[in-house]
Design a protein around this motif. Structure first.
Motif, PDB file in Angstrom:
ATOM      1  N   ILE A 240      12.021 -51.307  -1.741  1.00 37.40           N
ATOM      2  CA  ILE A 240      12.856 -50.606  -0.742  1.00 37.40           C
ATOM      3  C   ILE A 240      11.987 -49.871   0.243  1.00 37.40           C
ATOM      4  O   ILE A 240      10.976 -49.305  -0.194  1.00 37.40           O
ATOM      5  CB  ILE A 240      13.891 -49.649  -1.485  1.00 37.40           C
ATOM      6  N   ALA A 241      12.276 -50.232   1.671  1.00 38.27           N
ATOM      7  CA  ALA A 241      11.353 -49.195   2.471  1.00 38.27           C
ATOM      8  C   ALA A 241      11.684 -47.816   2.458  1.00 38.27           C
ATOM      9  O   ALA A 241      12.778 -47.376   3.285  1.00 38.27           O
ATOM     10  CB  ALA A 241      11.720 -49.832   4.100  1.00 38.27           C
ATOM     11  N   ALA A 242      11.272 -46.957   1.520  1.00 42.58           N
ATOM     12  CA  ALA A 242      11.763 -45.683   1.466  1.00 42.58           C
ATOM     13  C   ALA A 242      10.774 -44.628   2.130  1.00 42.58           C
ATOM     14  O   ALA A 242       9.558 -44.722   1.634  1.00 42.58           O
ATOM     15  CB  ALA A 242      11.828 -45.341  -0.151  1.00 42.58           C
ATOM     16  N   GLU A 243      11.236 -43.838   3.067  1.00 39.07           N
ATOM     17  CA  GLU A 243      10.005 -43.260   3.681  1.00 39.07           C
ATOM     18  C   GLU A 243      10.546 -41.821   3.228  1.00 39.07           C
ATOM     19  O   GLU A 243      11.600 -40.922   3.322  1.00 39.07           O
ATOM     20  CB  GLU A 243      10.188 -43.324   5.402  1.00 39.07           C
ATOM     21  N   PRO A 244       9.494 -41.137   2.958  1.00 37.27           N
ATOM     22  CA  PRO A 244       9.419 -39.500   2.737  1.00 37.27           C
ATOM     23  C   PRO A 244       9.472 -38.709   4.205  1.00 37.27           C
ATOM     24  O   PRO A 244       8.774 -39.131   4.971  1.00 37.27           O
ATOM     25  CB  PRO A 244       8.398 -39.138   1.712  1.00 37.27           C
ATOM     26  N   LEU A 245      10.468 -37.871   4.228  1.00 34.29           N
ATOM     27  CA  LEU A 245      10.410 -36.839   5.287  1.00 34.29           C
ATOM     28  C   LEU A 245      10.784 -35.471   4.929  1.00 34.29           C
ATOM     29  O   LEU A 245      11.800 -35.227   3.970  1.00 34.29           O
ATOM     30  CB  LEU A 245      11.507 -37.351   6.199  1.00 34.29           C
ATOM     31  N   THR A 246      10.099 -34.348   5.556  1.00 37.64           N
ATOM     32  CA  THR A 246      10.475 -33.135   5.247  1.00 37.64           C
ATOM     33  C   THR A 246      12.024 -32.879   5.831  1.00 37.64           C
ATOM     34  O   THR A 246      12.363 -33.817   6.801  1.00 37.64           O
ATOM     35  CB  THR A 246       9.747 -31.978   5.743  1.00 37.64           C
ATOM     36  N   ALA A 247      12.696 -32.100   5.453  1.00 37.05           N
ATOM     37  CA  ALA A 247      14.033 -31.874   5.982  1.00 37.05           C
ATOM     38  C   ALA A 247      13.989 -31.758   7.432  1.00 37.05           C
ATOM     39  O   ALA A 247      14.924 -32.169   8.127  1.00 37.05           O
ATOM     40  CB  ALA A 247      14.912 -30.663   5.081  1.00 37.05           C
ATOM     41  N   THR A 248      13.059 -30.908   7.809  1.00 38.85           N
ATOM     42  CA  THR A 248      12.851 -30.543   9.375  1.00 38.85           C
ATOM     43  C   THR A 248      12.314 -32.001  10.088  1.00 38.85           C
ATOM     44  O   THR A 248      13.268 -32.071  11.238  1.00 38.85           O
ATOM     45  CB  THR A 248      11.941 -29.427   9.459  1.00 38.85           C
TER      46      THR A 248
END
Lengths: 355, 355
Positions: A240-248
């Motif tokens: 899965i192309a899963a990208e981490p991002l901060t909420a902001t």
């Protein structure tokens, strides 16, 4: 006759997830080198601690910024490896320490960075599961992870033991050793107690995710490391192309890409649940995204279709050792649902050797 | 009667891409405040420069690490905003400077971080297109970006002027002012000269990408900022889940997720093209991924289906001001092919106000 873990696809990965409480207890029982590293840091008093790593180890490095900030009021940052090894930039390192994280101790540019910065006067500390490795030999002080053999390509025990080693080191530097040792002992118990319940909870969620192609995983503060590590687990074991991002950061652009086929995983800790995480969840839901909420504040996320709570950690800084578990078990379940062998992801080796 | 840019979907975005050379010349003509910031840095001599930002500005912050490292041998890092504003961690800031990047100057947690760190003794510098904003008022020194009005939601002129402002500031600190001013003048000429050719080159590539759902954008060293900014442009204007990864990080896991429907964009600069970038490209191609290669070393990427070269910059550190242009123009072309208005991405506002 039941098959051995080596014969079941994903058997190593699943078994190693369950081994994490024991691995954590081993690290606690073998903490002399962490004490030695803490004494060296106290003696040399560096202004700055530069952490370097790749992959899962780099996710642990994200945690290191918070562990040292919150437990020891010290500035830690993830340095650019290529600035030193590739561009050869010669910054002043007399007042720096280096913490290099590598499970195998064989990551070439990490070893190169440690050799160069040690030659220029930095205090160098290697945190590795292979103390006899090139990295172990290159650094002044070696902290063994004591995670045991990790046979699945995707890291589990070494990741959580890296978090624990960083928390312990920071606690010793900050004079909070007793509190963190007790907290980690309790964390190992909570991991062991909650494992089966979490595994039962992730299984029904896995089937609907078998055809998901892309996801965001969001977290904040100490849980951003968890978001990064869940995203990497989903990417390498489930494709899965899963990208981490901060909420902001999710709100600063990527929210525009969401739709009902683009789920968002929210790691919500009581410690970090307010405004930004709730707002990111609300905006993602408004865009039609299916939400998965995990963490000890999972129940506080509005509109989540799937809720995967974990026990509260004895100290907020230790929460990531518990909140990673649903991500690991979910990755194992989705890989199984897709017929993938998460012990041997396509195109990956356990040790990535690249300049 | 031709329509005004405001009446054509994506008209502002396209026009602002073309305005970048003029915006860069305006910054060069109005550099007194950058000189003032450089004098303050020389006077206070901080050991550490903490850069903070979100979104495109944070991509420029990635560039700042390299600009200050390579032009001034100074340590710059992207600090955790939440460690200061949310967890209230009280690290020693007497020997720190803060460079806060925000196009609007209204990003709440960036303003909060600057107020808190200034109160604790850090030298604070705001780099913003709105000098009269809250951020401009909160910081000790304000560097105006002079990018002109930016009407499209997706940043272009403000991003490249942030890169230029950081390069100039680092050059002044490092005693290389003349060389970088001349280099930036020449870069503005090269941007202007190459724009139409690059636009003609991206148009035929855009149609096959209209149905792409996910991509990786990879770059290394100074070009990692470019990879991050291209990925963000594709995500916010074309609704593609485009994740930026260093070449090394691509090999540490995400390569396992690639397949023929998952293209990879490679930013290849002569400066950073060797081993890791070529190996990442080769492995991505072996997994069936379609490759797009851009940068001044685009032709060196083996197996690229689409090659989008840019002129070589007068200095390697200035390459990102040229290598971002194919990404911006490609995003505009793909958005047009998909019928999306890249001036007004779904669910985004020009200013993201979130705590």
């Amino acid at each position: 006759v039941s098959a051995s873990p080596a014969e079941i696809p994903g058997g190593h990965f699943r078994r190693e997830i369950a081994e994490q409480p024991d691995a954590l207890r081993r690290l606690l029982a073998n903490r002399d080198e962490i004490s030695a590293a803490a004494r060296a840091l106290a003696h040399r008093l560096p202004d700055l601690i530069r952490v370097i790593a790749h992959g899962s180890s780099d996710n642990a490095a994200s945690y290191g910024m918070y562990a040292f900030g919150m437990l020891a009021r010290r500035t830690v940052f993830r340095d650019s490896i290529s600035l030193v090894t590739y561009y050869g930039v010669d910054v002043d390192l007399d007042r720096s320490a280096v913490v290099a994280l590598s499970q195998s101790g064989r990551t070439l540019d990490v070893v190169d960075y440690v050799e160069r910065t040690r030659a220029k006067g930095a205090l160098t500390i290697a945190v590795t599961n292979e103390p006899a490795s090139e990295l172990g030999q290159a650094a002044e002080i070696v902290v063994p992870l004591a995670a045991g053999d990790e046979l699945a390509v995707a890291a589990t025990t070494t990741y959580t033991n890296q978090l624990a080693a960083l928390a312990l080191l920071a606690a010793m530097v900050g004079g909070r050793e007793r509190e963190v040792i007790d907290g980690l002992q309790r964390t190992a118990e909570l991991q062991a107690e909650s494992l089966e319940r979490i595994e039962r909870a992730v299984t029904p969620v896995a089937a609907p995710f078998a055809f998901v192609g892309r996801m965001y995983v969001t977290g904040r503060g100490v849980e951003f490391a968890t978001a990064r590590e869940i995203a990497l687990k989903l990417t390498e074991t489930c494709r899965i192309a899963a990208e981490p991002l901060t909420a902001t950061d999710l709100l600063h652009g990527p929210v525009a890409a969401l739709d009902p086929l683009f789920p968002v995983w929210v790691v919500a800790a009581r410690d970090n649940a307010p405004a930004a995480v709730i707002e990111a969840s609300t905006r993602a839901r408004a865009a039609g995204a299916t939400l998965v909420a995990s963490g000890d504040a999972a129940a506080e996320i509005p509109g989540a279709s799937f809720v995967l709570p974990v026990p509260s950690a004895p100290m907020p800084i230790l929460a990531p050792l518990l909140s990673i578990v649903p991500g690991q078990l979910f990755a194992a379940a989705v890989a199984k649902a897709k017929g993938l062998d998460c012990d041997r992801p396509l195109g990956l080796e356990k040790v990535t050797l690249v300049a």
